[in-house]
Design an enzyme around this catalytic site. Structure first.
Site, mmCIF file in Angstrom:
data_model
loop_
_atom_site.group_PDB
_atom_site.id
_atom_site.type_symbol
_atom_site.label_atom_id
_atom_site.label_comp_id
_atom_site.label_asym_id
_atom_site.label_seq_id
_atom_site.Cartn_x
_atom_site.Cartn_y
_atom_site.Cartn_z
ATOM 1 N N CYS A 1 0.817 -1.221 0.000
ATOM 2 C CA CYS A 1 0.000 0.000 0.000
ATOM 3 C C CYS A 1 0.849 1.269 0.000
ATOM 4 O O CYS A 1 0.342 2.359 -0.266
ATOM 5 C CB CYS A 1 -0.932 -0.002 1.200
ATOM 6 S SG CYS A 1 -2.018 -1.428 1.161
ATOM 7 N N HIS B 1 -3.652 7.002 2.345
ATOM 8 C CA HIS B 1 -3.978 5.688 1.793
ATOM 9 C C HIS B 1 -5.363 5.303 2.317
ATOM 10 O O HIS B 1 -5.670 5.509 3.489
ATOM 11 C CB HIS B 1 -2.921 4.669 2.245
ATOM 12 C CG HIS B 1 -3.313 3.261 1.945
ATOM 13 N ND1 HIS B 1 -3.713 2.862 0.694
ATOM 14 C CD2 HIS B 1 -3.394 2.158 2.745
ATOM 15 C CE1 HIS B 1 -4.015 1.572 0.725
ATOM 16 N NE2 HIS B 1 -3.841 1.125 1.952
ATOM 17 N N ASN C 1 -10.138 -0.344 -0.884
ATOM 18 C CA ASN C 1 -8.675 -0.244 -0.781
ATOM 19 C C ASN C 1 -8.058 -0.782 -2.073
ATOM 20 O O ASN C 1 -8.054 -1.990 -2.300
ATOM 21 C CB ASN C 1 -8.233 -1.065 0.441
ATOM 22 C CG ASN C 1 -6.732 -1.013 0.670
ATOM 23 O OD1 ASN C 1 -5.964 -0.550 -0.176
ATOM 24 N ND2 ASN C 1 -6.295 -1.504 1.827
HETATM 25 O O1 UT7 Z 1 -4.086 -1.549 3.261
HETATM 26 C C1 UT7 Z 1 -3.051 -1.686 4.092
HETATM 27 C C2 UT7 Z 1 -3.110 -2.599 5.191
HETATM 28 N N1 UT7 Z 1 -4.412 -3.002 5.656
HETATM 29 C C3 UT7 Z 1 -5.060 -2.317 6.595
HETATM 30 O O2 UT7 Z 1 -4.682 -1.257 7.002
HETATM 31 C C4 UT7 Z 1 -6.294 -2.965 7.156
HETATM 32 C C5 UT7 Z 1 -6.284 -2.894 8.645
HETATM 33 N N2 UT7 Z 1 -7.358 -3.616 9.296
HETATM 34 C C6 UT7 Z 1 -8.657 -3.287 9.200
HETATM 35 O O3 UT7 Z 1 -9.024 -2.376 8.466
HETATM 36 C C7 UT7 Z 1 -9.635 -4.014 10.093
HETATM 37 O O4 UT7 Z 1 -8.923 -4.812 10.990
HETATM 38 C C8 UT7 Z 1 -10.657 -4.903 9.317
HETATM 39 C C9 UT7 Z 1 -11.633 -4.028 8.550
HETATM 40 C C10 UT7 Z 1 -9.951 -5.857 8.390
HETATM 41 C C11 UT7 Z 1 -11.480 -5.710 10.304
HETATM 42 O O5 UT7 Z 1 -12.095 -4.849 11.247
HETATM 43 P P1 UT7 Z 1 -11.954 -5.075 12.816
HETATM 44 O O6 UT7 Z 1 -12.717 -4.009 13.471
HETATM 45 O O7 UT7 Z 1 -10.494 -5.171 13.138
HETATM 46 O O8 UT7 Z 1 -12.689 -6.448 13.006
HETATM 47 P P2 UT7 Z 1 -12.173 -7.773 13.750
HETATM 48 O O9 UT7 Z 1 -11.300 -8.555 12.846
HETATM 49 O O10 UT7 Z 1 -11.657 -7.396 15.097
HETATM 50 O O11 UT7 Z 1 -13.526 -8.522 13.939
HETATM 51 C C12 UT7 Z 1 -14.563 -8.034 14.806
HETATM 52 C C13 UT7 Z 1 -15.765 -8.946 14.712
HETATM 53 C C14 UT7 Z 1 -15.411 -10.419 14.932
HETATM 54 O O12 UT7 Z 1 -16.529 -11.042 15.543
HETATM 55 P P3 UT7 Z 1 -16.545 -11.301 17.128
HETATM 56 O O13 UT7 Z 1 -15.334 -12.138 17.424
HETATM 57 O O14 UT7 Z 1 -16.468 -9.935 17.772
HETATM 58 O O15 UT7 Z 1 -17.840 -12.018 17.331
HETATM 59 C C15 UT7 Z 1 -15.277 -10.967 13.534
HETATM 60 O O16 UT7 Z 1 -15.494 -12.338 13.450
HETATM 61 O O17 UT7 Z 1 -16.348 -8.879 13.403
HETATM 62 C C16 UT7 Z 1 -16.343 -10.183 12.807
HETATM 63 N N3 UT7 Z 1 -16.054 -10.006 11.379
HETATM 64 C C17 UT7 Z 1 -16.997 -9.744 10.459
HETATM 65 N N4 UT7 Z 1 -18.331 -9.613 10.569
HETATM 66 C C18 UT7 Z 1 -19.004 -9.339 9.423
HETATM 67 C C19 UT7 Z 1 -14.843 -10.017 10.769
HETATM 68 N N5 UT7 Z 1 -15.004 -9.772 9.456
HETATM 69 C C20 UT7 Z 1 -16.309 -9.604 9.241
HETATM 70 C C21 UT7 Z 1 -17.079 -9.327 8.080
HETATM 71 N N6 UT7 Z 1 -18.416 -9.188 8.251
HETATM 72 N N7 UT7 Z 1 -16.524 -9.158 6.874
#
Ligand code: UT7
Length: 333
Positions: free
Chosen positions: A117, A257, A287
């Site tokens: 990125c 970004h 992204n």
């Molecule tokens: O581009 C350069 C590098 N990349 C980035 O900068 C990306 C950085 N990371 C992120 O943007 C975020 O971590 C994500 C958008 C990928 C994920 O968001 P998050 O707030 O970190 O979610 P999480 O992985 O902590 O998951 C929270 C909850 C979990 O459920 P529980 O355990 O709280 O019941 C996940 O299982 O959301 C659930 N979950 C989803 N639910 C619906 C994870 N992915 C999804 C989904 N839809 N797609």
């Protein structure tokens, strides 16, 4: 006037494919929902290059041709073309090579630069150095990714985030203080376990097993990357401002970004910038990895004024991150 040669951005081009992949489409493909995606990332839809036989170079070519038209030059006036990408058309030859061939940039040499990125920022710093050396007069810097080629559309952790697109800028020498003024670029390979593609490189060449295990797709531990990204992007942007004595009121635009709206907001807050000064198009494109920053410049070009101070900032796989201070060189009619 200054004795130093500055690398000014003198034109911008961009391309996004016409096909949209909306949150509602994704609801039918994986266990997710529109509200979760919008609140956690800020994304509503992304563009996907669906046409068979088309690759990253096919998105870069129209972007570069557009900037040539805008600047009134022909492609064979380009001396060097650099492509920031992690989705090259092929392992080799470089995508830069293929783009030069497709657009008729017969006098140019070029190369691909892999910094995920942060690819456009790293390539911009490199292109600027070529101009500042005095040896080059026209360097094109591109950021482009066909992320749909490396995304597993059964993995909800990654497929909701990424999209396809390409952006490009032309760099030319300026004796006036416009263009790339300063940069701070960083990398840390200890971050590689959190965001990478497991197979297909020399470490783990393609085999029936790697295909069966879906190891040719991007793998991301989102939460870990998120934490590093918030800190890395905000810290380096603030550090660059401090080093150059730039206050929030001196900055016209933050060009971040577009990985996650929450990371963008955290960076803007740390820099003391209000939302009106932040370029955000993540809701429409998601992204696009190396393309996000040049696509913002492309969309906001008409609003930019000569002398505007821009901070370009990114964080991505590697880890790689950085910020570049650009003084905008022209008013768009
Ligand atoms: O581009 C350069 C590098 N990349 C980035 O900068 C990306 C950085 N990371 C992120 O943007 C975020 O971590 C994500 C958008 C990928 C994920 O968001 P998050 O707030 O970190 O979610 P999480 O992985 O902590 O998951 C929270 C909850 C979990 O459920 P529980 O355990 O709280 O019941 C996940 O299982 O959301 C659930 N979950 C989803 N639910 C619906 C994870 N992915 C999804 C989904 N839809 N797609």
């Amino acid at each position: 006037m200054s004795l130093k040669i500055h690398a000014a951005i003198t034109a911008v081009g961009g391309y996004v494919p016409p096909d949209k992949l909306t949150n509602l489409d994704l609801e039918k493909m994986v266990d997710t929902n529109d509200q979760w995606i919008r609140t956690r990332t800020g994304i509503t839809e992304r563009r996907i290059l669906k046409e068979p036989g088309k690759a990253t170079s096919d998105m870069i070519a129209p972007a570069v041709l557009e900037l040539c038209t805008k600047r009134g030059i022909t492609p064979d006036e380009i001396e060097c073309l650099i492509v920031g990408t992690v989705t090259p058309d092929m392992v080799f030859p470089s995508t830069a090579n293929l783009v030069c061939h497709k657009i008729g940039a017969h006098q140019a040499w070029g190369f691909d630069l892999s910094a995920a990125c942060s690819g456009f920022l790293f390539a911009l710093a490199q292109g600027a150095a070529l101009i500042e050396s005095g040896r080059y007069k026209k360097v094109v810097v591109c950021g482009a990714d066909k992320m749909s080629a490396i995304i597993d559309y059964t993995d909800r952790a990654t497929c909701i985030i990424f999209g396809d697109g390409a952006g490009a800028v032309l760099l030319e020498p300026s004796s006036v203080e416009f263009g790339v003024m300063d940069s701070m670029l960083r990398s840390d390979g200890s971050g590689s376990p959190y965001l990478h593609i497991k197979a297909g490189g020399s470490l783990k060449p393609a085999s029936e097993e790697t295909v069966a295990n879906r190891e040719h797709y991007a793998y991301q531990e989102g939460q870990a990357v998120f934490k590093f990204a918030v800190k890395g992007m905000a810290d380096v942007s603030a550090e660059l401002m401090e080093k150059n004595n730039l206050k929030a009121e001196d900055i016209a635009w933050l060009v971040p970004h577009q990985a996650n709206l929450r990371i963008i907001d955290a960076t803007a807050n740390r820099m003391g910038l209000s939302t009106e000064k932040v370029m955000i198009n993540i809701e429409r494109y998601g992204n696009t990895t190396a393309a996000t920053i040049p696509l913002c410049l492309w969309e906001w070009e008409n609003k930019l004024k000569k002398g505007d101070n821009l901070i370009l900032a990114a964080f991505g796989g590697g880890f790689t991150w950085g910020a570049i201070w650009v003084k905008w060189a022209y008013d768009t009619k």
